[in-house]
Design a protein around this motif. Structure first.
Motif, PDB file in Angstrom:
ATOM      1  N   THR A   5     -12.395   0.351  -7.937  1.00 38.65           N
ATOM      2  CA  THR A   5     -11.872  -0.955  -7.084  1.00 38.65           C
ATOM      3  C   THR A   5     -13.013  -1.304  -5.973  1.00 38.65           C
ATOM      4  O   THR A   5     -13.207  -0.486  -4.813  1.00 38.65           O
ATOM      5  N   PRO A   6     -14.065  -2.109  -6.222  1.00 37.78           N
ATOM      6  CA  PRO A   6     -15.195  -2.258  -5.408  1.00 37.78           C
ATOM      7  C   PRO A   6     -14.575  -2.835  -3.899  1.00 37.78           C
ATOM      8  O   PRO A   6     -13.838  -3.856  -3.847  1.00 37.78           O
ATOM      9  N   GLN A   7     -15.210  -2.232  -2.788  1.00 36.04           N
ATOM     10  CA  GLN A   7     -14.568  -2.785  -1.632  1.00 36.04           C
ATOM     11  C   GLN A   7     -15.554  -3.253  -0.781  1.00 36.04           C
ATOM     12  O   GLN A   7     -15.337  -3.696   0.448  1.00 36.04           O
ATOM     13  N   ASP A   8     -16.757  -3.385  -1.389  1.00 34.17           N
ATOM     14  CA  ASP A   8     -18.004  -4.172  -0.519  1.00 34.17           C
ATOM     15  C   ASP A   8     -18.490  -5.138  -1.549  1.00 34.17           C
ATOM     16  O   ASP A   8     -18.725  -4.900  -2.720  1.00 34.17           O
ATOM     17  N   THR A   9     -19.019  -6.188  -1.096  1.00 30.99           N
ATOM     18  CA  THR A   9     -19.800  -7.318  -1.952  1.00 30.99           C
ATOM     19  C   THR A   9     -21.267  -6.611  -1.722  1.00 30.99           C
ATOM     20  O   THR A   9     -21.823  -6.060  -1.117  1.00 30.99           O
ATOM     21  N   GLU A  12     -17.476 -12.200  -3.310  1.00 24.32           N
ATOM     22  CA  GLU A  12     -16.549 -12.262  -2.296  1.00 24.32           C
ATOM     23  C   GLU A  12     -14.956 -12.737  -2.798  1.00 24.32           C
ATOM     24  O   GLU A  12     -14.077 -12.222  -2.215  1.00 24.32           O
ATOM     25  N   ASP A  13     -15.095 -13.468  -3.886  1.00 27.54           N
ATOM     26  CA  ASP A  13     -13.803 -14.044  -4.363  1.00 27.54           C
ATOM     27  C   ASP A  13     -14.198 -14.656  -5.851  1.00 27.54           C
ATOM     28  O   ASP A  13     -15.340 -14.711  -6.131  1.00 27.54           O
ATOM     29  N   VAL A  50     -14.600  -8.677  -4.939  1.00 24.77           N
ATOM     30  CA  VAL A  50     -14.205  -7.445  -4.147  1.00 24.77           C
ATOM     31  C   VAL A  50     -12.758  -7.560  -3.987  1.00 24.77           C
ATOM     32  O   VAL A  50     -12.258  -8.292  -4.055  1.00 24.77           O
ATOM     33  N   GLY A  51     -12.524  -6.125  -4.047  1.00 20.43           N
ATOM     34  CA  GLY A  51     -10.889  -5.979  -4.045  1.00 20.43           C
ATOM     35  C   GLY A  51     -10.150  -5.750  -5.365  1.00 20.43           C
ATOM     36  O   GLY A  51      -9.042  -5.688  -5.405  1.00 20.43           O
ATOM     37  N   GLN A  52     -10.758  -6.332  -6.271  1.00 20.57           N
ATOM     38  CA  GLN A  52     -10.309  -6.441  -7.559  1.00 20.57           C
ATOM     39  C   GLN A  52     -10.238  -5.148  -8.478  1.00 20.57           C
ATOM     40  O   GLN A  52     -11.575  -4.770  -8.708  1.00 20.57           O
ATOM     41  N   LEU A 110       0.783  -1.401  -0.025  1.00 19.54           N
ATOM     42  CA  LEU A 110       0.098  -0.087   0.163  1.00 19.54           C
ATOM     43  C   LEU A 110       0.897   1.166   0.059  1.00 19.54           C
ATOM     44  O   LEU A 110       0.469   2.316  -0.326  1.00 19.54           O
ATOM     45  N   PHE A 166     -19.560   4.010  -6.131  1.00 19.72           N
ATOM     46  CA  PHE A 166     -18.217   3.966  -6.650  1.00 19.72           C
ATOM     47  C   PHE A 166     -18.054   5.165  -7.401  1.00 19.72           C
ATOM     48  O   PHE A 166     -17.130   5.873  -7.312  1.00 19.72           O
TER      49      PHE A 166
END
Length: 671
Positions: free
Chosen positions: A436-440, A460-461, A394-396, A20, A418
């Motif tokens: 980058t989405p941080q929530d499902t 989630e993945d 999420v996170g991608q 980061l 977003f």
């Protein structure tokens, strides 16, 4: 959570945290190509419609255009040079000015006070130019559809007259002078975009002698009025427009020659800008936006014509940029062109060097620092979006390439939470939106003007994504075919084996034929194409089939020759209960051999069951230097060879992740 998993998770977080705060190390290989006298600017264009990017370079001292033909491997060959007939071409720009689907070129001729329009023949050259008078000392140009009639229009800055000339194209290869608008003291750079969020093209103009940037607001009839003025660094020479902080608004970067700086202007929702500045070297001639390290965020590069290099500033988030990384060029680079020259998915650079009559080609060999999910989105006339839903995790980082098939829908989009508002989606153009989405959850992409909506589903993945598609027993992707960019977006496209598939296709140029063997066969070239723009609007064509085998298949544009890839992945899935029960015994990471090693080493691992795995290499500080695997793998033994080309001697960690478990092995590289 058991103790062993906690330990692995803690170590994983320790390794991830430095990512980061740190930035990637960029790697470029350089080559040089001789061109005409005084190369001042260049455009990326497919001159002979062979599917490969070529370069047309305007030579200000020789009054010629050098034609460099690309082979798709990152190399270019000088094959021809044509006279501009009028003197001192300062800028060259492209657009389709006669509506034949072939890109044309325009030069701004500084010493002749004209622009020259060269119609492309699609065979590697141009017709005899037509000339149109400008003001005194034309410098830079911008092309867009100013009056929304479907034809390319042109704006030219006149440095000696302190104004901008506005031409409207009639679609037949003729330019009509419509307006001359005052812009300030010594206008040089110009860029077109929606700068106040009203859906209409505006112009940003930099005044070289006043150290200011002004906004010429458009009125949709193709006329402009000066509405705003901002301070810049000293001697603004070039402007780029893009979204630097991922808020959906059009930010700007201004290269300033005299003080060697770049002025960044961050937009707000009211059409105002926040000002900041970065020192960029000895003399900033040009600036471009691009994602050079593949992390899903827009970086910027600056051509330094005094120190003879290009400086790249990596985006570290929230509108902040790391210290520049510099790469040598030829003598006095005056312009920047960016594009993927060798079809490896990474942006490369070309710099015309006015001082030594060459063009420097910089091929990007930087490993991607994030697995960016690239998806094309088609806004269909009066109805929905394709695909619907857009599925990601999420996170991608998610990169959406958006276009529309109707002139009625030149509207902005909202993707809450977003993106509050994107730039305008325009016919025949591709709008890039990244976040980058941080929530499902299930979110919406909404047309602000007309109100219709589509879904974005964030899971989630990657395993959850697979399970959703398999349970729904349907999947869809959208492809954008753009002869202007000689590309199919996205490439590659990923789908699952054994699931019914719909592929939505849109053409941004002309009728053509697409084949995806063995499922979609192109008809004979004497028959109508299977991707058809249609009369006045671009038709969205759908192909439906069930991919019956895993592997990589070619999507081929059979008229212009450029290709994309359809990757069909093993359709196996992991149930929720089974996913929860994955244990450390389900996979084993062996010590690499040899270790220590020099040129290469082998990493082996064993899986007790099929699963999605990620194998990455980190340096001792926790910075990821390469992703070796990020895919679904079957049960059994697997061996991966690592040949480090861009890192030096030291200690490295192999990190294997599967399900909820992370394993590490230490390796020593001796060079």
């Amino acid at each position: 959570m058991n103790f062993r998993y906690q330990s692995f998770l803690f170590l994983g977080l320790c390794l991830t945290a430095p990512l980061l705060a740190q930035t990637s190390t960029l790697y470029f290989t350089a080559s040089s190509i001789p061109v005409g006298k005084g190369p001042r600017s260049a455009i990326l264009i497919d001159l002979n419609r062979d599917g490969h990017r070529d370069l047309a370079v305007a030579n200000i001292k020789g009054s010629t255009i050098s034609l460099l033909f690309g082979g798709g491997t990152g190399t270019f060959e000088l094959r021809d040079s044509i006279a501009t007939l009028h003197k001192a071409p300062h800028d060259i720009i492209s657009g389709d000015f006669n509506g034949d689907g072939i890109l044309d070129a325009v030069t701004a001729n500084r010493d002749s006070n004209t622009v020259g329009l060269f119609l492309g023949d699609g065979k590697g050259s141009f017709s005899t130019p037509s000339f149109f008078n400008t003001g005194s000392g034309p410098r830079w140009m911008a092309v867009a559809d100013f009056n929304e009639d479907g034809h390319s229009d042109l704006a030219v800055t006149n440095r000696d007259d302190d104004n901008v000339t506005i031409f409207h194209g009639d679609g037949t290869g003729h330019l009509n002078l419509i307006q001359t608008v005052s812009s300030g003291d010594g206008p040089v750079p110009i860029a077109a975009g929606d700068l106040n969020g009203d859906g209409i093209v505006d112009l940003a103009v930099g005044n070289d002698l006043a150290d200011t940037l002004v906004i010429l607001s458009g009125d949709s009839t193709g006329h402009f009025t000066l509405t705003k003025k901002f301070s810049t660094g000293q001697g603004p020479k070039n402007i780029s427009i893009g979204d630097l902080n991922q808020d959906g608004l059009a930010d700007m970067a201004v290269a300033c020659l005299v003080d060697g700086s770049v002025t960044l202007l961050f937009a707000d929702t009211l059409g105002n800008y926040t000002h900041t500045s970065y020192p960029a070297g000895g003399g900033s001639f040009a600036v471009v936006f691009e994602d050079f390290d593949g992390d899903g965020k827009q970086d910027f590069a600056v051509a330094d014509g005094v120190k003879d290099n290009v400086a790249i500033f990596l985006n570290i988030g929230q509108g902040m940029f790391a210290d520049p990384q510099t790469f040598s060029t030829g003598l006095a680079p005056h312009a920047l062109v960016t594009g993927d020259f060798n079809n490896d998915g990474r942006p490369d650079l070309a710099l015309p060097n006015t001082g030594d009559n060459t063009v420097t080609i910089l091929i990007n060999e930087t490993p991607a620092q994030a697995s960016v999910h690239i998806v094309s989105v088609l806004q269909k006339v009066y109805t929905n979006y394709h695909p619907d839903p857009i599925i990601s995790r999420v996170g991608q980082p998610l990169r959406m390439l958006i276009t529309t098939n109707s002139r009625e829908h030149v509207n902005r989009l909202r993707i809450r939470p977003f993106i509050e508002a994107t730039d305008v989606v325009r016919v025949g153009q591709i709008l890039t939106v990244e976040f980058t989405p941080q929530d499902t959850g299930r979110f919406q992409i909404e047309n602000i003007g007309h109100g219709f909506k589509g879904d974005i589903l964030i899971l989630e993945d990657s395993i959850a994504v697979r399970n959703y598609i398999r349970n729904a027993n349907q999947q869809s992707i959208a492809l954008i075919h753009s002869n202007t960019q000689t590309q199919i977006y996205p490439s590659p496209a990923h789908v699952l084996e054994g699931i019914p598939l719909t592929i939505y296709n849109i053409s941004l140029d002309d009728t053509h034929w697409v084949s995806i063997e063995p499922w979609v066969k192109a008809p004979a070239t004497t028959e109508p194409g299977n991707v058809i723009p249609g009369p006045g609007i671009n038709v969205i064509t759908a192909f439906n089939f069930t991919p019956g085998q895993a592997g990589t298949f070619e999507i081929k544009h059979t008229v212009h020759g450029f290709t994309g890839s359809l990757i069909i992945e093993d359709g196996a899935t992991v149930g929720v209960d089974e996913y929860d029960l994955i244990t450390p015994q389900d996979f084993i990471l062996d010590q690499n051999y040899p270790n220590p090693f020099n040129a290469s080493t082998s990493i082996s691992f064993r899986l007790q069951r099929a699963m999605l795995i990620n194998l990455s290499v980190y340096d001792i500080s926790g910075r990821r230097v390469e992703i070796l695997l990020d895919e679904y793998r079957s049960a059994g033994p697997h061996v991966i060879r690592w040949q480090p080309r861009i890192v030096g001697s030291g200690i490295y960690l192999f990190r294997l992740e599967g399900g909820q478990i992370i394993k590490f092995k230490k390796a020593v590289l001796l060079k």
